[in-house]
Design an enzyme around this catalytic site. Structure first.
Site, PDB file in Angstrom:
ATOM      1  N   TYR A  60      34.426  41.930  45.564  1.00 45.83           N
ATOM      2  CA  TYR A  60      35.341  42.507  44.579  1.00 45.83           C
ATOM      3  C   TYR A  60      36.127  43.635  45.240  1.00 45.83           C
ATOM      4  CZ  TYR A  60      32.467  40.216  40.989  1.00 45.83           C
ATOM      5  OH  TYR A  60      31.787  39.297  40.226  1.00 45.83           O
ATOM      6  N   HIS A  83      38.148  40.095  38.621  1.00 45.03           N
ATOM      7  CA  HIS A  83      37.234  39.068  39.102  1.00 45.03           C
ATOM      8  C   HIS A  83      37.110  39.145  40.624  1.00 45.03           C
ATOM      9  CE1 HIS A  83      36.733  36.953  35.265  1.00 45.03           C
ATOM     10  NE2 HIS A  83      38.019  37.159  35.063  1.00 45.03           N
ATOM     11  N   LYS A  94      38.643  31.418  43.411  1.00 53.13           N
ATOM     12  CA  LYS A  94      38.178  32.280  44.489  1.00 53.13           C
ATOM     13  C   LYS A  94      38.435  31.590  45.822  1.00 53.13           C
ATOM     14  CE  LYS A  94      34.600  34.545  41.756  1.00 53.13           C
ATOM     15  NZ  LYS A  94      35.290  34.223  40.514  1.00 53.13           N
TER      16      LYS A  94
END
Length: 345
Positions: free
Chosen positions: A252, A260, A303
């Site tokens: 993060y 997120h 991601k």
């Protein structure tokens, strides 16, 4: 002819500029942006030497731990079965807010990330309002429970509700400590920001915690994962567990409370690199199918997958009990894996 000093014309220009400003009819609010920029520049010029000094005094350029005025007290609970250590938990009972606000360390044992049990409990006993992540989870579980009850009623089954136990405000205030992961506890102890004691009052040092966590973890890659954890923490990332996405860590930028995770990291030894040919694939535990499946899961949650290969100082893999003497001797190589999508061309 006597030459006047160069400072006199500058003073005269400054006085003329001030007089013009005073005789203008513009309101004072029009000068607020200029005053704000001036204050920011002065603040940056004054604090920069102190920041450089703190960076120089802090090992591995870790700026956050130098702001802690004292060691934070933590308690370790060890679970044994016939004198054999099965598991252990490191809990911070009271001073967890400092750890959460300055690095997003740990998680509440009754919450998803930040300890919010007490404000959620007091919300039901006062006029305070607010919505937390646990409220969204409870709403989704209620919807699934209603659908399950509808299906079970059609089959003739009956669910017995479990009553909630009465809890006072004094009990609720100390009911949820913050639980630190093994890597969080080692990292803070290594930087002398955390003091860990067991229920009998015995203090655990960094070395004793290392050997205890190795016994509980029972993994030969514990030293490699901690080296990767230390590496990303030293770079300023907030590192948390990536178990629910099939990886080792999540990175993060500021913490789960702000955004997120941007990256999902898989930590491996350098000898476990991806094979080039089919013969090499049989000799290694990794495969391209595993990486592609993990990349698919990572891309679905928006991601980026990072393969982090660790090269220890020795040629062989470190054993379970070997404690790294100097983490700066570990070499880190990172590879970003992205799926090819023809629709984006």
């Amino acid at each position: 002819m006597v030459r006047q000093p160069a400072i006199l014309p500058r003073v005269g220009q400054l006085l003329d500029h001030i007089s013009r400003l005073l005789h203008r009819t513009k309101p004072l609010s029009s000068y607020l942006p200029r005053i704000t920029r001036l204050i920011r520049s002065l603040w940056s010029a004054c604090t920069q030497p102190f920041k450089r000094l703190l960076y120089a005094l802090t090992p591995s350029n870790l700026f956050w731990p130098t702001l802690v005025p004292a060691k934070i007290q933590a308690t370790i609970h060890i679970i044994r079965s016939e004198q054999t250590i099965v598991d252990c938990f490191v809990w911070v009972p009271t001073e967890w807010a400092l750890l959460w606000q300055n690095g997003a360390f740990g998680k509440g044992i009754l919450s998803r990330s930040e300890p919010t049990w007490f404000p959620r409990f007091t919300r039901g006993h006062s006029t305070a309002s607010g919505k937390y992540l646990e409220d969204i989870t409870r709403q989704r579980r209620g919807e699934r429970q209603a659908a399950r009850e509808t299906n079970e009623s059609a089959l003739g089954l009956t669910l017995i509700p479990i009553p909630s136990l009465p809890v006072t405000l004094e009990e609720a205030e100390v009911m949820e400590p913050m639980q630190l992961s093994f890597h969080d506890a080692l990292f803070l102890c290594q930087l002398e920001c955390l003091q860990v004691r067991d229920t009998q009052g015995t203090e655990y040092t960094y070395e004793s915690l290392w050997h205890l966590f190795c016994k509980v973890d029972r993994s030969s890659e514990f030293a490699l994962k901690y080296a990767a954890y230390y590496y990303y923490r030293s770079k300023g990332w907030v590192v948390r567990s990536g178990l629910k996405f099939g990886s080792d860590f999540l990175l993060y930028a500021k913490g789960p409370a702000h955004s997120h995770a941007q990256y999902s990291v898989v930590v491996r030894h350098s000898s476990h690199e991806l094979p080039v040919s089919a013969s090499e694939e049989k000799a290694t535990s990794e495969s391209w199918q595993f990486v592609l499946s993990l990349s698919r899961v990572t891309s679905q949650v928006r991601k980026t997958l990072v393969l982090c290969y660790i090269d220890p100082p020795t040629a062989t893999e470190p054993s379970q009990e070997d404690m790294p003497s100097d983490l700066t001797q570990y070499q880190v190589r990172e590879f970003v894996v992205q799926r090819f999508n023809a629709n984006r061309m």
